[in-house]
Design a protein around this motif. Sequence first.
Motif, mmCIF file in Angstrom:
data_model
loop_
_atom_site.group_PDB
_atom_site.id
_atom_site.type_symbol
_atom_site.label_atom_id
_atom_site.label_comp_id
_atom_site.label_asym_id
_atom_site.label_seq_id
_atom_site.Cartn_x
_atom_site.Cartn_y
_atom_site.Cartn_z
ATOM 1 N N UNK A 243 22.250 23.541 9.461
ATOM 2 C CA UNK A 243 23.301 24.572 9.412
ATOM 3 C C UNK A 243 24.656 23.958 9.782
ATOM 4 N N UNK A 244 24.650 23.174 10.866
ATOM 5 C CA UNK A 244 25.918 22.617 11.344
ATOM 6 C C UNK A 244 26.526 21.640 10.340
ATOM 7 N N UNK A 245 25.690 20.728 9.808
ATOM 8 C CA UNK A 245 26.254 19.728 8.908
ATOM 9 C C UNK A 245 26.728 20.359 7.599
ATOM 10 N N UNK A 246 26.059 21.443 7.177
ATOM 11 C CA UNK A 246 26.545 22.143 5.998
ATOM 12 C C UNK A 246 27.891 22.803 6.290
ATOM 13 N N UNK B 193 18.948 12.244 -0.129
ATOM 14 C CA UNK B 193 20.185 12.306 0.650
ATOM 15 C C UNK B 193 21.001 13.541 0.373
ATOM 16 N N UNK B 194 20.354 14.581 -0.152
ATOM 17 C CA UNK B 194 21.058 15.803 -0.492
ATOM 18 C C UNK B 194 20.289 17.010 0.025
ATOM 19 N N UNK B 195 20.994 17.905 0.698
ATOM 20 C CA UNK B 195 20.377 19.115 1.251
ATOM 21 C C UNK B 195 20.719 20.315 0.379
ATOM 22 N N UNK B 196 19.698 21.054 -0.003
ATOM 23 C CA UNK B 196 19.907 22.317 -0.707
ATOM 24 C C UNK B 196 19.295 23.417 0.143
ATOM 25 N N UNK B 197 20.113 24.400 0.498
ATOM 26 C CA UNK B 197 19.637 25.497 1.335
ATOM 27 C C UNK B 197 19.208 26.643 0.425
ATOM 28 N N UNK B 198 17.926 27.001 0.509
ATOM 29 C CA UNK B 198 17.399 28.041 -0.369
ATOM 30 C C UNK B 198 17.485 29.424 0.251
ATOM 31 N N UNK B 199 17.546 29.476 1.576
ATOM 32 C CA UNK B 199 17.528 30.764 2.275
ATOM 33 C C UNK B 199 18.404 30.625 3.521
ATOM 34 N N UNK B 200 19.706 30.855 3.326
ATOM 35 C CA UNK B 200 20.658 30.679 4.435
ATOM 36 C C UNK B 200 20.355 31.624 5.604
ATOM 37 N N UNK B 201 20.179 32.930 5.368
ATOM 38 C CA UNK B 201 19.890 33.804 6.518
ATOM 39 C C UNK B 201 18.618 33.379 7.264
ATOM 40 N N UNK C 161 17.368 30.315 7.440
ATOM 41 C CA UNK C 161 17.652 29.069 8.158
ATOM 42 C C UNK C 161 18.450 29.362 9.430
ATOM 43 N N UNK C 162 19.421 30.274 9.322
ATOM 44 C CA UNK C 162 20.246 30.671 10.466
ATOM 45 C C UNK C 162 19.371 31.302 11.553
ATOM 46 N N UNK C 163 18.407 32.131 11.139
ATOM 47 C CA UNK C 163 17.511 32.771 12.104
ATOM 48 C C UNK C 163 16.647 31.737 12.807
ATOM 49 N N UNK C 164 16.059 30.814 12.042
ATOM 50 C CA UNK C 164 15.232 29.762 12.644
ATOM 51 C C UNK C 164 16.052 28.917 13.619
#
Lengths: 81, 255
Positions: free
Chosen positions: B164-167, B219-227, B229-232
């Motif tokens: 989350x932070x690095x994104x 070397x690439x991050x794709x976030x599929x479920x931001x909410x 990920x934020x909760x975790x």
Amino acid sequence: MARYFFEIENGGLHRDDTGAECRDLDEVRAIAVRTLTGIAAEEAVLHDRHTIAVAVRDAAGTSVLDVTLTLTAAWSRRAEA
Amino acid sequence: MAGSHHPQTLTPLLRKLESVIRLNDEERRAVLALPHTIRQVGPHEDVATVGERPAHCCLVLEGWAHRYGYTVAGDRQILSFYIAGDIPDLQHLYLPVMDHSLASLTACTLAFIPHEAMRALVVGRPGVMAALWRDTLVDASVYRERIMTLGRRQSLGRTAHLFCEMYMRQRAVGLADNLCCPLPPTQAELADAVGVTAVHFNRSLRTLRAQCRIVLQGGHLTIGDWPGLVTTAEFDPVYLHFDEDRRRSGERASA
């Protein structure tokens, strides 16, 4: 340095296809133990009895080390939920 | 080392400073006109090590750098990652001796700005002074959040928090968007940043992937479920102190 593979058994087998570079066998054991205690801290806190094991293999697939961690919580008195 | 004074070279620094505070035109020109020396370094090259007395500030223009330390037993802790626009050793303007080591992580383009030029920059420019001060305070805030994370969150939460932070940090300086960003550290390096074994880190990564929270590949991050990920992560970006406009747009993008 050699690569070792750490398979975790915690209610289901978790294969390791990445492995970790280790300086020597002491480091192999240290990684196995730290991994188990780390997973226990994360996943065993909600169980009264929990067993986690890690089986270490070398790059040829030969078994090198087995480590098992069993946590047992024995209540003196606790009302049934 | 080769001198370079192209007027746009230091744009990443301007973007970084303006992610926390607005500067006026004169201040922007002064930042871009800072004298500097460009250096290309390969991956994992030390830039400054414990005990050194740097005479320059190191600005990351391209690539990722990191601060790290080792225990006597040889275990590495990665203290923090730095991206384009960051000045990882800004505090050594006023703390002469390095108390940790700073190195590239990937191949990097670095700009070295003499300390006397940084000190001269802030004279008569309270806006720039405030921006640099805020940048240092945000660095401290990020460390407080890391104490919270490393002390009280487990591997899964730590890993999600780092993502989350690095994104969000890359997004604030225009290096990421649409829930995708570069994430060049290896799994072993990420494990040393969240303080777990590489084996445990791999397990957390698999869990996040199985929950469709993220995909980390090449070397690439794709976030599929931001909410999710934020909760975790129990992630609240308030500690990053981006200015209000950017925070509002960040929340819109993640909604």
